[in-house]
Structures are given as structure tokens and as C-alpha cells.
Enzyme design. Structure first.
Site: not given
Ligand code: NCD
Length: 297
Positions: A48-49, A98, A77, A126
Site C-alpha cells: 500500500r504505502t 521506508r 554491495k 509511520h
Molecule cells: C503497516 C506498516 O508497514 O507499518 N502497513 C502499512 O503501511 N499500511 C502495518 C503493518 O505492517 O502491520
């Protein structure tokens, strides 16, 4: 955008107002960000993100570069994060990062002169998920103030939980923190939240379900447990199903950042409570809003 802590209530509301305006652009597309490039650097799994940010950028007319598998980039590397982002700065106008380590987004932001958006830093934060979560509440219930909001599950390792709790301290809400003992919010974090909003802690959803306006369910973050034996102790400890929802307010909305594993019975999807797939759509609007505000001045 590193932490939700950096945003005031007025700033959150402004992002949400612009997100409302994005609804029609989401359908038709626009070219306000033509020539701008977003780099999505994902050192951890995501569906999703990453797709949400990329969709938002493309809808606004911008372009996207990046990787979702660091194993096929120069990271394999041995390149360090500081070098990676300094290189990417020459290609892109904004970095969406991320990373499994807490503090990674802040570190990256110190090395580059382009905006960095934290798309998840370890168990810490997040922030854009919190934006879309609060926006979902505002859209679906018309307000955030004076609501009873339950957060169920992995409050210890869930980064979405941490950002959401802090984001909600800008509002007049009552928080119900529901989790097994082992997954409770860390004490010092809890104290910080308690200074701003009323908090009730419990290990049983049954005790509070009838009071809630929002139930935010989370996955147990198996990958963050230092000891898998600890994970086994809490695995399957909670599950939202039709049975428990019979005791809920008719207007209760059930949310989840996704991915869901076992914590929401798929039967719940067909009830009027379910909002987790709407959250996904709102996420694109919020990220469009954010990118437009950051990149078009
Ligand atoms: C979450 C995350 O990556 O923290 N997912 C997301 O970005 N929607 C929640 C999760 O992984 O449980």
C-alpha cells in the site's frame, strides 16, 4: 516529513482540506507536478504505502523512480544509507523512505536538501499512515473530537499505532488501548500520550466494545520480535468477528492499516462497520495533498 510530532492540529486540518480537494483530481488526473520526480526507496516490504505514494505522484502529473528490493540495488554491495540518498538527490525532488531502523528517515533528511517523507521507520513511526487514518475518521464520522477510539493489537511494535496515538493527541478524544499484556504500549510513550488525552487500558475487547466509535485493529508485528517464542505467546490472542461486533454501536467503524493476517474475520468485510478498504482510497488523497503541498509551494 519525519514525525507526526512535527504537525500541529491546524497543519493536519490544512492537509485534510487539501485532500478533500484532491477527490476530483484523483478521478481525472492533473499535471501540476509535471517534471517533478519522486524516489521511493523501500528497504522493507510494502504494498500500500509504496503504490499509494506512486499513484498519488502519477495522478498529479509527476514521475516516479526507486526500488522496492534493496537486494538488487547498490545497497547489496554495501552502500550506506547516507550515500544512497545523496545520490538519489540528483535524480529526484522528493524521497519517500521506508527502512527497518528507527531514526533512518531523520538521518536521511540530514544528508540531503530535498524533502524526505518517512514511509515507516522500524517500530517507531509511520506518519503518513496516521494522516490517512485520522482523515478516514474525519471523512467517515464527520469529526474527530469527542470520539471514543479503540486501538487493538500490537501497541508495542506497531509504528502505525505510535504515529496515530501522537496524531490523535491534537484532538479531544478518549483512547481505549486494548492489547495482551506483552503487547502494551511502552510506558514512557504511554505517559506522553496521557498528558494530552484520556486513556483507558485493557486486555479485553469485550469490556469496551460497546463504548467505541472507532476500532483500529493492528497486526502482530512478528518481524520485530527479538524472540519468536515471545511471538508464539501472543499469536492469535485477539480476533474481531461478527460475534463481538454484535455488542458494538451500529455506527462503529472498524479500521486497519493492512496487511491483515488473522485479526479480522473476513466475514466482517461485508458488514457496514468495515472501513479498511476505504482507508486505502483516502490514503491516495492524503498523499496527493502532501505531495502537492510539499512540491508546488
Ligand atoms: C503497516 C506498516 O508497514 O507499518 N502497513 C502499512 O503501511 N499500511 C502495518 C503493518 O505492517 O502491520
Amino acid at each position: 516529513m519525519i514525525s507526526i510530532r512535527d504537525f500541529s492540529r491546524e497543519e493536519l486540518e490544512y492537509i485534510f482540506d487539501v485532500a478533500d480537494e484532491m477527490e476530483s483530481i484523483y478521478r481525472s488526473g492533473t499535471d501540476v507536478l509535471r517534471g517533478k520526480i519522486l524516489a521511493s526507496l523501500f528497504f522493507e516490504p510494502s504494498t500500500r504505502t509504496r503504490l499509494s505514494f506512486e499513484t498519488a505522484m502519477i495522478k498529479l502529473g509527476g514521475g516516479v523512480v526507486g526500488f522496492a528490493e534493496p537486494d538488487i540495488s547498490s545497497v547489496k554491495k554495501g552502500e550506506n544509507l547516507a550515500d544512497t540518498v545523496r545520490v538519489v538527490e540528483s535524480y529526484a525532488d522528493v524521497i519517500v523512505l521506508r527502512h527497518p531502523l528507527e531514526g533512518a528517515a531523520r538521518l536521511a533528511a540530514e544528508y540531503v536538501n530535498i524533502p524526505v517523507i518517512n514511509a515507516g521507520s522500524g517500530a517507531e513511526e509511520h506518519p503518513t499512515q496516521a494522516l490517512l487514518d485520522i482523515y478516514t475518521i474525519r471523512r467517515e464520522l464527520g469529526r474527530v473530537d469527542s470520539l471514543n477510539i479503540g486501538i487493538l493489537g500490537d501497541l508495542r511494535y506497531g509504528r502505525t499505532v505510535h504515529s496515530l496515538c501522537i496524531g490523535l493527541t491534537n484532538y479531544d478524544v478518549k483512547l481505549f488501548l486494548i492489547s495482551p499484556e506483552l503487547l502494551r504500549l511502552r510506558r514512557e510513550f504511554l505517559e506522553e500520550v496521557k498528558k494530552k488525552v484520556e486513556v483507558v487500558e485493557t486486555d479485553r475487547l469485550e469490556r469496551v466494545i460497546d463504548k467505541l466509535d472507532v476500532l483500529y485493529v493492528t497486526r502482530i508485528q512478528k518481524e520485530r520480535f527479538a524472540d519468536l517464542a515471545e511471538y508464539e505467546k501472543v499469536r492469535g490472542a485477539y480476533r474481531v468477528d461478527l460475534d463481538i461486533l454484535q455488542r458494538a454501536k451500529e455506527s462503529l467503524i472498524v479500521m486497519h492499516p493492512l496487511p491483515r493476517v488473522e485479526e479480522i474475520d473476513p466475514e466482517v468485510d461485508y458488514t457496514p462497520h468495515a472501513r479498511y478498504f476505504d482507508q486505502v482510497r483516502y490514503g491516495v488523497l492524503v498523499r496527493m495533498s502532501l505531495l502537492k503541498l510539499i512540491l508546488s509551494g
